[in-house]
Write an enzyme that holds these catalytic residues in place. Sequence first.
Site: not given
Ligand code: FES
Length: 142
Positions: A34, A104
Amino acid sequence: MEYSAKVMEHFMNPRNVGEMEKPSGVGTVGNAKCGDIMKVYLDIDKDGVIHDAKFKTFGCGAAVATSSMATELVKGKTVNEALEVTNKAVMEALDGLPPVKVHCSCLAEEAIHAALWDYCEKTGRKIEGLKKPVNDIDELHH
Ligand code: FES
């Protein structure tokens, strides 16, 4: 996606956001998937008790909420006890996270481990069970 009231509360009012001038240990980890980054600072006294913890993140809401809770949970603990603050323990304390957001919560756990590792390197102390942290939590398989 459903978030628990506790997750929302920690997201809206995150505890321990900030930096530290002279941390006993500091750790940074990222998640290549992410692109989010987490930095954790720890203030540890000579007896190995964590007095203060701060975090800074470019993470999502779930990363903010879990880091807020994780930093709250490690405060007052010894560096050894801090290893009990796993992402699972943090999620439990927050009444759960949606499955797609579980990764996360690993950012906070790993950043705390990285800060503890840094503390060990600076002081020459050893924390039993602490593994060398990864730079990217994608290398972990939680
Ligand atoms: Fe990257 Fe939550 S989507 S830390």
